[in-house]
Design a protein around this motif. Sequence first.
Motif, PDB file in Angstrom:
ATOM      1  N   LEU A 115      48.548 -20.816  33.330  1.00  0.00           N
ATOM      2  CA  LEU A 115      49.727 -20.416  34.099  1.00  0.00           C
ATOM      3  C   LEU A 115      50.392 -19.180  33.510  1.00  0.00           C
ATOM      4  N   ARG A 116      50.181 -18.917  32.232  1.00  0.00           N
ATOM      5  CA  ARG A 116      50.712 -17.693  31.630  1.00  0.00           C
ATOM      6  C   ARG A 116      50.150 -16.466  32.342  1.00  0.00           C
ATOM      7  N   ILE A 158      43.360 -14.624  39.266  1.00  0.00           N
ATOM      8  CA  ILE A 158      42.311 -15.519  38.780  1.00  0.00           C
ATOM      9  C   ILE A 158      41.478 -15.956  39.977  1.00  0.00           C
ATOM     10  N   ARG A 159      40.236 -15.505  40.043  1.00  0.00           N
ATOM     11  CA  ARG A 159      39.335 -15.926  41.114  1.00  0.00           C
ATOM     12  C   ARG A 159      38.765 -17.305  40.781  1.00  0.00           C
ATOM     13  N   VAL A 160      38.704 -18.172  41.780  1.00  0.00           N
ATOM     14  CA  VAL A 160      38.187 -19.528  41.597  1.00  0.00           C
ATOM     15  C   VAL A 160      36.936 -19.691  42.449  1.00  0.00           C
ATOM     16  N   ALA A 180      45.449 -24.877  43.642  1.00  0.00           N
ATOM     17  CA  ALA A 180      45.585 -24.483  45.043  1.00  0.00           C
ATOM     18  C   ALA A 180      45.174 -23.023  45.166  1.00  0.00           C
ATOM     19  N   LEU A 181      44.454 -22.699  46.247  1.00  0.00           N
ATOM     20  CA  LEU A 181      43.855 -21.376  46.390  1.00  0.00           C
ATOM     21  C   LEU A 181      44.449 -20.589  47.546  1.00  0.00           C
ATOM     22  N   ALA A 182      44.464 -19.271  47.377  1.00  0.00           N
ATOM     23  CA  ALA A 182      44.736 -18.361  48.485  1.00  0.00           C
ATOM     24  C   ALA A 182      43.470 -18.234  49.331  1.00  0.00           C
ATOM     25  N   ARG A 183      43.588 -17.612  50.481  1.00  0.00           N
ATOM     26  CA  ARG A 183      42.441 -17.510  51.384  1.00  0.00           C
ATOM     27  C   ARG A 183      41.330 -16.635  50.816  1.00  0.00           C
ATOM     28  N   ASP A 201      41.568 -16.657  45.311  1.00  0.00           N
ATOM     29  CA  ASP A 201      42.350 -16.544  44.080  1.00  0.00           C
ATOM     30  C   ASP A 201      43.229 -17.782  43.902  1.00  0.00           C
ATOM     31  N   ALA A 202      43.508 -18.110  42.648  1.00  0.00           N
ATOM     32  CA  ALA A 202      44.382 -19.240  42.352  1.00  0.00           C
ATOM     33  C   ALA A 202      45.824 -18.902  42.700  1.00  0.00           C
TER      34      ALA A 202
END
Length: 249
Positions: A211-212, A220-222, A151-154, A157-158
Amino acid sequence: MAADTSHHIIGLIPSRWGSSRFPGKPLHPIAGKPLVQHVWERVCRCSRLDAIAIATDDQRIFDAAVSFGARAIMTSPDHPSGSDRLAEAVRSFPAATHVVNIQGDEPLIDPALIDRLAEALVSDEALSMATVACPISTREDLDNPNIVKVALARNGDALYFSRSVIPYARHPRVAPPLRHLGIYAYRRDFLENYVRWAPTPLEQTESLEQLRALENGARIRVILTDHVSVGVDTPEQAEQVEQILLNIH
């Protein structure tokens, strides 16, 4: 070769002999070449990588890599994770500022996708990592715990990775589910710190190493893609990939 002299980006291809479903997979012949050679040749087409190497813990893979012209790095067989193997291998590149981890069983990986991933990371100094996701199109994939969702932020980023269905589809067309693809880019300094951190609760619960990073506050950019290459986990998939490669050529 990359033209940017402010960053030195290396591509590492981890390659292990052991596999419960497919022992010796890296050297399995596909269309006349070992599987890992196909991966290496694809990665060699990238324009953003300054150096490429195969990291292995097996002498047979090391010798094969050298024989087809690749740089090979022998690593310890005792690493608990792929990230630990990556951190050892990057020591062979003192000038490296960033490292891209390319799966050794993806002989159809898109070189342009690797370049996009590297560019996404180096373009924002606040990022620790970058990775890739694509849309999920079937209910079977959505419910499969072996297919990791993100799931991503706007800002791209993860927010979270999970083997469960995320987001919960109360309104499914608002935020379509995304499948995480297992290719990563790291800032070198972050990677070296990351492998020293103890496993975290969410990481251990989901059995998802990335997740660590999130639990320790890393960004973390997706990047998104529609390209999903066919990986090789079984002899049957190797036959499928061989037919694709033969049709290409």
